[in-house]
Motif scaffolding. Structure first.
Motif, PDB file in Angstrom:
ATOM      1  N   ALA A  51     -20.684  14.208  -0.603  1.00  0.00           N
ATOM      2  CA  ALA A  51     -22.070  13.750  -0.458  1.00  0.00           C
ATOM      3  C   ALA A  51     -22.216  12.283  -0.859  1.00  0.00           C
ATOM      4  O   ALA A  51     -23.124  11.590  -0.399  1.00  0.00           O
ATOM      5  N   ARG A  52     -21.306  11.785  -1.692  1.00  0.00           N
ATOM      6  CA  ARG A  52     -21.366  10.403  -2.153  1.00  0.00           C
ATOM      7  C   ARG A  52     -20.755   9.435  -1.148  1.00  0.00           C
ATOM      8  O   ARG A  52     -21.059   8.239  -1.164  1.00  0.00           O
ATOM      9  N   LEU A  53     -19.873   9.917  -0.263  1.00  0.00           N
ATOM     10  CA  LEU A  53     -19.152   9.032   0.645  1.00  0.00           C
ATOM     11  C   LEU A  53     -20.086   8.296   1.597  1.00  0.00           C
ATOM     12  O   LEU A  53     -21.054   8.873   2.111  1.00  0.00           O
ATOM     13  N   LEU A  54     -19.776   7.037   1.846  1.00  0.00           N
ATOM     14  CA  LEU A  54     -20.536   6.241   2.807  1.00  0.00           C
ATOM     15  C   LEU A  54     -20.082   6.572   4.232  1.00  0.00           C
ATOM     16  O   LEU A  54     -18.914   6.906   4.453  1.00  0.00           O
ATOM     17  N   PRO A  55     -20.979   6.452   5.203  1.00  0.00           N
ATOM     18  CA  PRO A  55     -20.649   6.796   6.598  1.00  0.00           C
ATOM     19  C   PRO A  55     -19.888   5.664   7.289  1.00  0.00           C
ATOM     20  O   PRO A  55     -20.377   5.035   8.231  1.00  0.00           O
ATOM     21  N   CYS A  56     -18.691   5.396   6.832  1.00  0.00           N
ATOM     22  CA  CYS A  56     -17.875   4.338   7.403  1.00  0.00           C
ATOM     23  C   CYS A  56     -16.418   4.782   7.380  1.00  0.00           C
ATOM     24  O   CYS A  56     -16.074   5.784   6.749  1.00  0.00           O
ATOM     25  N   ASP A  57     -15.568   4.028   8.059  1.00  0.00           N
ATOM     26  CA  ASP A  57     -14.144   4.297   7.962  1.00  0.00           C
ATOM     27  C   ASP A  57     -13.661   4.036   6.541  1.00  0.00           C
ATOM     28  O   ASP A  57     -14.230   3.224   5.816  1.00  0.00           O
ATOM     29  N   HIS A  58     -12.611   4.745   6.156  1.00  0.00           N
ATOM     30  CA  HIS A  58     -12.011   4.567   4.846  1.00  0.00           C
ATOM     31  C   HIS A  58     -10.508   4.368   4.995  1.00  0.00           C
ATOM     32  O   HIS A  58      -9.912   4.800   5.975  1.00  0.00           O
ATOM     33  N   TYR A  59      -9.945   3.714   4.012  1.00  0.00           N
ATOM     34  CA  TYR A  59      -8.498   3.503   3.960  1.00  0.00           C
ATOM     35  C   TYR A  59      -7.964   4.128   2.680  1.00  0.00           C
ATOM     36  O   TYR A  59      -8.636   4.108   1.641  1.00  0.00           O
ATOM     37  N   GLN A  60      -6.772   4.683   2.762  1.00  0.00           N
ATOM     38  CA  GLN A  60      -6.125   5.225   1.577  1.00  0.00           C
ATOM     39  C   GLN A  60      -4.984   4.292   1.177  1.00  0.00           C
ATOM     40  O   GLN A  60      -4.108   3.999   1.986  1.00  0.00           O
ATOM     41  N   VAL A  61      -5.006   3.839  -0.066  1.00  0.00           N
ATOM     42  CA  VAL A  61      -3.963   2.959  -0.583  1.00  0.00           C
ATOM     43  C   VAL A  61      -3.267   3.698  -1.721  1.00  0.00           C
ATOM     44  O   VAL A  61      -3.928   4.203  -2.634  1.00  0.00           O
ATOM     45  N   VAL A  62      -1.940   3.779  -1.652  1.00  0.00           N
ATOM     46  CA  VAL A  62      -1.158   4.501  -2.656  1.00  0.00           C
ATOM     47  C   VAL A  62      -0.316   3.499  -3.440  1.00  0.00           C
ATOM     48  O   VAL A  62       0.502   2.780  -2.861  1.00  0.00           O
ATOM     49  N   PHE A  63      -0.542   3.452  -4.755  1.00  0.00           N
ATOM     50  CA  PHE A  63       0.196   2.560  -5.645  1.00  0.00           C
ATOM     51  C   PHE A  63       1.187   3.401  -6.451  1.00  0.00           C
ATOM     52  O   PHE A  63       0.774   4.336  -7.151  1.00  0.00           O
ATOM     53  N   THR A  64       2.473   3.059  -6.384  1.00  0.00           N
ATOM     54  CA  THR A  64       3.510   3.800  -7.095  1.00  0.00           C
ATOM     55  C   THR A  64       4.265   2.870  -8.032  1.00  0.00           C
ATOM     56  O   THR A  64       4.639   1.765  -7.635  1.00  0.00           O
ATOM     57  N   LEU A  65       4.493   3.324  -9.257  1.00  0.00           N
ATOM     58  CA  LEU A  65       5.254   2.526 -10.216  1.00  0.00           C
ATOM     59  C   LEU A  65       6.753   2.706  -9.993  1.00  0.00           C
ATOM     60  O   LEU A  65       7.197   3.775  -9.563  1.00  0.00           O
ATOM     61  N   PRO A  66       7.576   1.698 -10.276  1.00  0.00           N
ATOM     62  CA  PRO A  66       9.030   1.832 -10.162  1.00  0.00           C
ATOM     63  C   PRO A  66       9.549   2.941 -11.072  1.00  0.00           C
ATOM     64  O   PRO A  66       9.044   3.136 -12.182  1.00  0.00           O
ATOM     65  N   HIS A  67      10.577   3.668 -10.607  1.00  0.00           N
ATOM     66  CA  HIS A  67      11.090   4.795 -11.384  1.00  0.00           C
ATOM     67  C   HIS A  67      11.718   4.337 -12.698  1.00  0.00           C
ATOM     68  O   HIS A  67      11.889   5.154 -13.629  1.00  0.00           O
ATOM     69  N   GLU A  68      12.059   3.058 -12.822  1.00  0.00           N
ATOM     70  CA  GLU A  68      12.597   2.568 -14.081  1.00  0.00           C
ATOM     71  C   GLU A  68      11.598   2.699 -15.236  1.00  0.00           C
ATOM     72  O   GLU A  68      11.987   2.635 -16.409  1.00  0.00           O
ATOM     73  N   LEU A  69      10.315   2.872 -14.914  1.00  0.00           N
ATOM     74  CA  LEU A  69       9.286   2.991 -15.949  1.00  0.00           C
ATOM     75  C   LEU A  69       8.952   4.441 -16.293  1.00  0.00           C
ATOM     76  O   LEU A  69       8.077   4.687 -17.133  1.00  0.00           O
ATOM     77  N   ASP A  70       9.641   5.410 -15.672  1.00  0.00           N
ATOM     78  CA  ASP A  70       9.324   6.821 -15.912  1.00  0.00           C
ATOM     79  C   ASP A  70       9.446   7.194 -17.386  1.00  0.00           C
ATOM     80  O   ASP A  70       8.566   7.865 -17.953  1.00  0.00           O
ATOM     81  N   ALA A  71      10.553   6.800 -18.023  1.00  0.00           N
ATOM     82  CA  ALA A  71      10.748   7.161 -19.429  1.00  0.00           C
ATOM     83  C   ALA A  71       9.690   6.511 -20.313  1.00  0.00           C
ATOM     84  O   ALA A  71       9.169   7.134 -21.247  1.00  0.00           O
ATOM     85  N   LEU A  72       9.338   5.271 -20.023  1.00  0.00           N
ATOM     86  CA  LEU A  72       8.311   4.582 -20.805  1.00  0.00           C
ATOM     87  C   LEU A  72       6.975   5.300 -20.671  1.00  0.00           C
ATOM     88  O   LEU A  72       6.211   5.413 -21.636  1.00  0.00           O
ATOM     89  N   TRP A  73       6.665   5.765 -19.468  1.00  0.00           N
ATOM     90  CA  TRP A  73       5.416   6.488 -19.225  1.00  0.00           C
ATOM     91  C   TRP A  73       5.340   7.716 -20.133  1.00  0.00           C
ATOM     92  O   TRP A  73       4.289   8.000 -20.720  1.00  0.00           O
ATOM     93  N   GLN A  74       6.446   8.465 -20.248  1.00  0.00           N
ATOM     94  CA  GLN A  74       6.413   9.708 -21.008  1.00  0.00           C
ATOM     95  C   GLN A  74       6.064   9.485 -22.474  1.00  0.00           C
ATOM     96  O   GLN A  74       5.515  10.373 -23.127  1.00  0.00           O
TER      97      GLN A  74
END
Length: 406
Positions: free
Chosen positions: A83-106
């Motif tokens: 119900a909140r979405l505007l009546p226009c086209d939308h784009y999906q952007v996916v941001f992924t961190l490098p796997h070298e940061l996986d251990a730091l994330w944990q």
């Protein structure tokens, strides 16, 4: 018996705890999954006054990681968001961190999650506010995911972006279906993240994994600063409803739903997944300990929101959204509250009346018990060091009493 996450935890979690321990967030999630829709949490009772028929429904745990009770809450979120979405086209952007940061994330889950949201949102809003690209205020809906299709650790954020924005008082659509140059997007996102990461380390706000030396830290920074970070732009999607529906599947219920679990034995758990390389459905086998570890990797931090809104999609921007809808010729629709159908007696078909609500007798571990539990872990040799496959989510490990345990 049907294999479910609850049954796998019931059979294997005690052994997993003895060898690995649990963080506070993991403990809450495990307790909730084990007790969900059992009498231990209490129940509601309905009665038919005509023939005396009674029905009882056990309470749900309502935890974000539980796959048994997420349906109603996900449905409500989906209705409000669409119900909140505007009546226009939308784009999906996916941001992924490098796997070298996986251990730091944990070891820095709160900081990493918050800054992944912040970096992706600021990158998009600043670039799209530039007259070189759009020169307008856009709306963003961001959802954090930490898992891949095989329950692997894969932190990334999905951002639904309006295909246009508000420039002053006027709606301005993107030009020729083109949102942003992906190279510029990657460079700005990487620069923000690395700048904040260095500042946080210098200020002592980050905890390095136990096996990371200062030289290892500098090596990781050099490696990721030279990489091309994974940022993808997908779209445009008409109105964005399809993307929101997709995101709603990952909003609650944890990294795997029960219908994907094929079988579970003391030796092996099998579950289905779709391979994104060839689009084929496949089956993966893990030991129960590996499976439980992968599920617990993705328990969210208590109090950290998994979905966030920015710009035109914030709660305070309702007037701006209505102004845009007026300009685009969209008639405002009155909100309709959906009500669950009334319960009916299976014998006579008449309505059932709510008779009573019984509160469960289970008491969850409180913060006051931490010292006692911590002492138990320190004294007992059963709490072995965490394996490399399951990095700790905090330095504190402790045990919970499982239903039926002595």
């Amino acid at each position: 018996m049907e294999a479910t996450l609850q049954s796998i935890f019931r059979d294997g979690l005690e052994t997993y705890q003895e060898h690995h321990g649990l963080s506070m967030d993991q403990s809450r999630a495990a307790q909730a999954i084990l007790l969900c829709q059992t009498e231990a949490l209490g129940y509601e009772e309905w009665i038919c006054f005509d023939d005396g028929h009674r029905e009882q429904q056990n309470h749900s745990c309502r935890h974000r990681s539980c796959p048994r009770c997420h349906g109603a809450m996900t449905h409500d979120w989906l209705e409000r968001t669409q119900a909140r979405l505007l009546p226009c086209d939308h784009y999906q952007v996916v941001f992924t961190l490098p796997h070298e940061l996986d251990a730091l994330w944990q070891y820095n889950r709160q900081w990493c999650g918050d800054h992944l949201f912040k970096a992706s949102a600021e990158t998009l809003r600043q670039l799209l506010a530039d007259d070189k690209y759009l020169g307008a205020e856009v709306g963003l809906l961001s959802a954090l995911h930490t898992w891949g299709r095989t329950l692997s650790f894969h932190p990334h954020v999905h951002v639904l972006v309006t295909g246009g924005g508000l420039a002053g008082e006027q709606w301005r659509p993107v030009k020729n279906g083109y949102l942003l140059p992906v190279g510029v997007l990657k460079a700005k996102f990487r620069g923000k993240w690395l700048s904040w990461l260095n500042d946080a380390y210098a200020a002592g706000e980050l905890k390095l994994p136990p096996d990371w030396t200062p030289e290892r830290w500098r090596q990781v920074l050099r490696t990721i600063s030279r990489k091309r970070w994974n940022v993808r732009i997908q779209g445009g999607y008409r109105h964005g409803h399809g993307v929101v529906n997709y995101l709603s599947r990952y909003l609650r219920g944890g990294p795997i739903k029960d219908h994907r679990i094929v079988s579970a034995t003391p030796e092996q758990v099998s579950f289905r997944y779709r391979d994104h390389h060839d689009g084929c459905e496949k089956t993966m086998q893990l030991s129960p300990m590996q499976f439980i570890a992968r599920v617990l990797w993705h328990v969210p931090v208590k109090g950290q929101h998994g979905v966030r809104y920015y710009g035109l999609y914030t709660a305070g921007a309702a007037n701006k959204r209505q102004r845009i809808k007026d300009q685009l010729g969209v008639v405002a629709e009155a909100a309709t509250a959906t009500q669950a159908p009334a319960r009916q007696c299976p014998l006579c078909g008449r309505p059932l009346f709510h008779r009573l609500s019984v509160r469960g007798q289970i008491s969850y571990l409180r913060n006051t018990a931490r010292a006692t539990v911590r002492g138990h872990v320190q004294q007992g040799a059963q709490a072995a060091p965490l394996p490399q496959e399951s990095p700790a989510q905090s330095s504190e490990r402790f045990f919970i009493a499982l239903p039926g345990a002595a």
